[in-house]
Design a protein around this motif. Structure first.
Motif, PDB file in Angstrom:
ATOM      1  N   LEU A  32       9.285  59.035 -33.916  1.00 46.90           N
ATOM      2  CA  LEU A  32       9.788  60.174 -34.780  1.00 46.90           C
ATOM      3  C   LEU A  32       9.710  61.483 -34.190  1.00 46.90           C
ATOM      4  O   LEU A  32      10.523  62.233 -34.194  1.00 46.90           O
ATOM      5  CB  LEU A  32       9.387  60.008 -36.124  1.00 46.90           C
ATOM      6  CG  LEU A  32       9.726  58.644 -36.876  1.00 46.90           C
ATOM      7  CD1 LEU A  32       9.196  58.648 -38.234  1.00 46.90           C
ATOM      8  CD2 LEU A  32      11.182  58.732 -37.082  1.00 46.90           C
ATOM      9  N   ALA A  33       8.679  61.716 -33.603  1.00 49.57           N
ATOM     10  CA  ALA A  33       8.195  63.118 -32.950  1.00 49.57           C
ATOM     11  C   ALA A  33       9.123  63.411 -31.901  1.00 49.57           C
ATOM     12  O   ALA A  33       9.644  64.320 -31.591  1.00 49.57           O
ATOM     13  CB  ALA A  33       6.691  63.424 -32.545  1.00 49.57           C
ATOM     14  N   ALA A  34       9.145  62.368 -30.938  1.00 46.58           N
ATOM     15  CA  ALA A  34       9.931  62.504 -29.842  1.00 46.58           C
ATOM     16  C   ALA A  34      11.269  62.483 -30.154  1.00 46.58           C
ATOM     17  O   ALA A  34      12.138  63.194 -29.375  1.00 46.58           O
ATOM     18  CB  ALA A  34       9.563  61.142 -28.895  1.00 46.58           C
ATOM     19  N   HIS A  35      11.818  61.754 -31.239  1.00 50.28           N
ATOM     20  CA  HIS A  35      13.419  61.838 -31.611  1.00 50.28           C
ATOM     21  C   HIS A  35      13.852  63.246 -31.952  1.00 50.28           C
ATOM     22  O   HIS A  35      14.775  63.546 -31.775  1.00 50.28           O
ATOM     23  CB  HIS A  35      13.413  60.868 -32.765  1.00 50.28           C
ATOM     24  CG  HIS A  35      14.651  60.980 -33.634  1.00 50.28           C
ATOM     25  ND1 HIS A  35      16.021  61.063 -33.140  1.00 50.28           N
ATOM     26  CD2 HIS A  35      14.920  61.752 -34.808  1.00 50.28           C
ATOM     27  CE1 HIS A  35      16.593  61.340 -33.982  1.00 50.28           C
ATOM     28  NE2 HIS A  35      15.959  61.895 -35.014  1.00 50.28           N
ATOM     29  N   LYS A  36      12.732  63.904 -32.874  1.00 48.86           N
ATOM     30  CA  LYS A  36      12.960  65.287 -33.202  1.00 48.86           C
ATOM     31  C   LYS A  36      13.320  66.307 -32.075  1.00 48.86           C
ATOM     32  O   LYS A  36      14.030  66.984 -31.739  1.00 48.86           O
ATOM     33  CB  LYS A  36      11.958  65.962 -34.026  1.00 48.86           C
ATOM     34  CG  LYS A  36      12.104  65.358 -35.271  1.00 48.86           C
ATOM     35  CD  LYS A  36      13.453  65.623 -36.070  1.00 48.86           C
ATOM     36  CE  LYS A  36      13.116  65.168 -37.587  1.00 48.86           C
ATOM     37  NZ  LYS A  36      14.513  65.410 -38.259  1.00 48.86           N
ATOM     38  N   MET A  37      12.400  66.070 -30.964  1.00 46.11           N
ATOM     39  CA  MET A  37      12.373  66.873 -29.624  1.00 46.11           C
ATOM     40  C   MET A  37      13.505  66.414 -28.939  1.00 46.11           C
ATOM     41  O   MET A  37      14.200  67.280 -28.139  1.00 46.11           O
ATOM     42  CB  MET A  37      11.209  66.804 -28.981  1.00 46.11           C
ATOM     43  CG  MET A  37       9.729  67.452 -29.550  1.00 46.11           C
ATOM     44  SD  MET A  37       8.348  67.067 -28.937  1.00 46.11           S
ATOM     45  CE  MET A  37       8.480  68.348 -27.555  1.00 46.11           C
ATOM     46  N   PHE A  38      13.901  65.183 -28.583  1.00 44.21           N
ATOM     47  CA  PHE A  38      14.771  64.853 -27.941  1.00 44.21           C
ATOM     48  C   PHE A  38      16.395  65.350 -28.598  1.00 44.21           C
ATOM     49  O   PHE A  38      17.292  65.706 -27.761  1.00 44.21           O
ATOM     50  CB  PHE A  38      15.159  63.529 -27.811  1.00 44.21           C
ATOM     51  CG  PHE A  38      14.273  62.630 -26.819  1.00 44.21           C
ATOM     52  CD1 PHE A  38      13.191  63.731 -26.106  1.00 44.21           C
ATOM     53  CD2 PHE A  38      14.132  61.250 -26.588  1.00 44.21           C
ATOM     54  CE1 PHE A  38      12.318  63.054 -25.306  1.00 44.21           C
ATOM     55  CE2 PHE A  38      13.068  60.959 -25.882  1.00 44.21           C
ATOM     56  CZ  PHE A  38      12.031  61.593 -25.051  1.00 44.21           C
ATOM     57  N   ALA A  39      16.683  65.179 -29.890  1.00 40.61           N
ATOM     58  CA  ALA A  39      17.698  65.655 -30.711  1.00 40.61           C
ATOM     59  C   ALA A  39      17.838  67.063 -30.409  1.00 40.61           C
ATOM     60  O   ALA A  39      19.026  67.653 -30.248  1.00 40.61           O
ATOM     61  CB  ALA A  39      17.562  65.214 -32.121  1.00 40.61           C
ATOM     62  N   LYS A  40      16.717  67.797 -30.408  1.00 38.59           N
ATOM     63  CA  LYS A  40      16.697  69.570 -30.278  1.00 38.59           C
ATOM     64  C   LYS A  40      17.601  69.673 -28.818  1.00 38.59           C
ATOM     65  O   LYS A  40      18.247  70.686 -28.673  1.00 38.59           O
ATOM     66  CB  LYS A  40      15.501  69.773 -30.333  1.00 38.59           C
ATOM     67  CG  LYS A  40      15.409  71.364 -30.232  1.00 38.59           C
ATOM     68  CD  LYS A  40      13.942  71.806 -30.339  1.00 38.59           C
ATOM     69  CE  LYS A  40      13.927  73.507 -30.277  1.00 38.59           C
ATOM     70  NZ  LYS A  40      12.606  73.797 -30.376  1.00 38.59           N
ATOM     71  N   ARG A  41      17.232  68.773 -27.935  1.00 38.19           N
ATOM     72  CA  ARG A  41      17.553  68.966 -26.533  1.00 38.19           C
ATOM     73  C   ARG A  41      18.864  68.410 -26.209  1.00 38.19           C
ATOM     74  O   ARG A  41      19.281  68.128 -25.063  1.00 38.19           O
ATOM     75  CB  ARG A  41      16.402  68.707 -25.513  1.00 38.19           C
ATOM     76  CG  ARG A  41      15.317  69.642 -25.840  1.00 38.19           C
ATOM     77  CD  ARG A  41      14.069  69.407 -25.087  1.00 38.19           C
ATOM     78  NE  ARG A  41      13.087  70.357 -25.198  1.00 38.19           N
ATOM     79  CZ  ARG A  41      12.340  70.700 -26.233  1.00 38.19           C
ATOM     80  NH1 ARG A  41      12.413  69.828 -27.335  1.00 38.19           N
ATOM     81  NH2 ARG A  41      11.425  71.492 -26.423  1.00 38.19           N
ATOM     82  N   ASN A  42      19.336  67.645 -27.171  1.00 36.95           N
ATOM     83  CA  ASN A  42      20.732  66.794 -26.985  1.00 36.95           C
ATOM     84  C   ASN A  42      20.393  65.419 -25.772  1.00 36.95           C
ATOM     85  O   ASN A  42      21.394  65.514 -24.896  1.00 36.95           O
ATOM     86  CB  ASN A  42      21.744  67.788 -26.507  1.00 36.95           C
ATOM     87  CG  ASN A  42      23.208  67.109 -26.975  1.00 36.95           C
ATOM     88  OD1 ASN A  42      23.114  66.043 -27.728  1.00 36.95           O
ATOM     89  ND2 ASN A  42      24.020  67.407 -26.148  1.00 36.95           N
TER      90      ASN A  42
END
Length: 142
Positions: A85-95
């Motif tokens: 979930l942490a990686a998901h948030k960071m990946f989503a922020k960077r598209n």
């Protein structure tokens, strides 16, 4: 970047994501502990592209290595779901296109265990290991 703190000078990008990764791990730990899963699990918004740009894949690898490195150094437990979930948030922020996978395993004593992992362009970056023993029951492509 295999180790969390490599034997070289960290790039500005690597240095800048350490506080963000720690904050996301903490926030996701709190969410997983206090909220029902329907409140924090993302819904699929688009199909993952297997032809992701090489610079995005490289950024994803650096983020994943940072999260995996920090996860063992936090004063709280960072389970596979928390890291995903942490990686998901960071990946989503960077598209960065990615997929979240959830699976279960029933051992011979009829005990059920669950596992979550995250992949980018078909390569597992968070939560790898012995995935052959887990049956995938859910995949969310973002």
């Amino acid at each position: 970047m295999n180790a969390f703190l490599p034997n070289r000078k960290l790039t500005p990008f690597e240095r800048s994501i350490i506080p963000e990764a720690f904050t996301e791990l903490l926030l996701q730990r709190i969410k997983v502990t206090l909220l029902p899963s329907r409140k924090y699990m993302p819904a699929s918004t688009r199909k993952t592209s297997s032809n992701a740009a090489p610079e995005k894949i490289e950024s994803a690898k650096i983020i994943a290595a940072t999260i995996n490195g920090l996860a063992i150094r936090t004063p709280f437990t960072s389970t596979c779901l928390v890291k995903v979930l942490a990686a998901h948030k960071m990946f989503a922020k960077r598209n960065i296109a990615h997929a979240i996978h959830c699976g279960v395993h029933v051992n011979p004593q009829k005990k059920i265990s669950a596992h979550a992992w995250l992949s980018v362009a078909g390569k597992i970056l968070i939560g790898g290991g012995q995935l052959s023993q887990y049956k995938e029951i859910s995949r969310v492509e973002l």
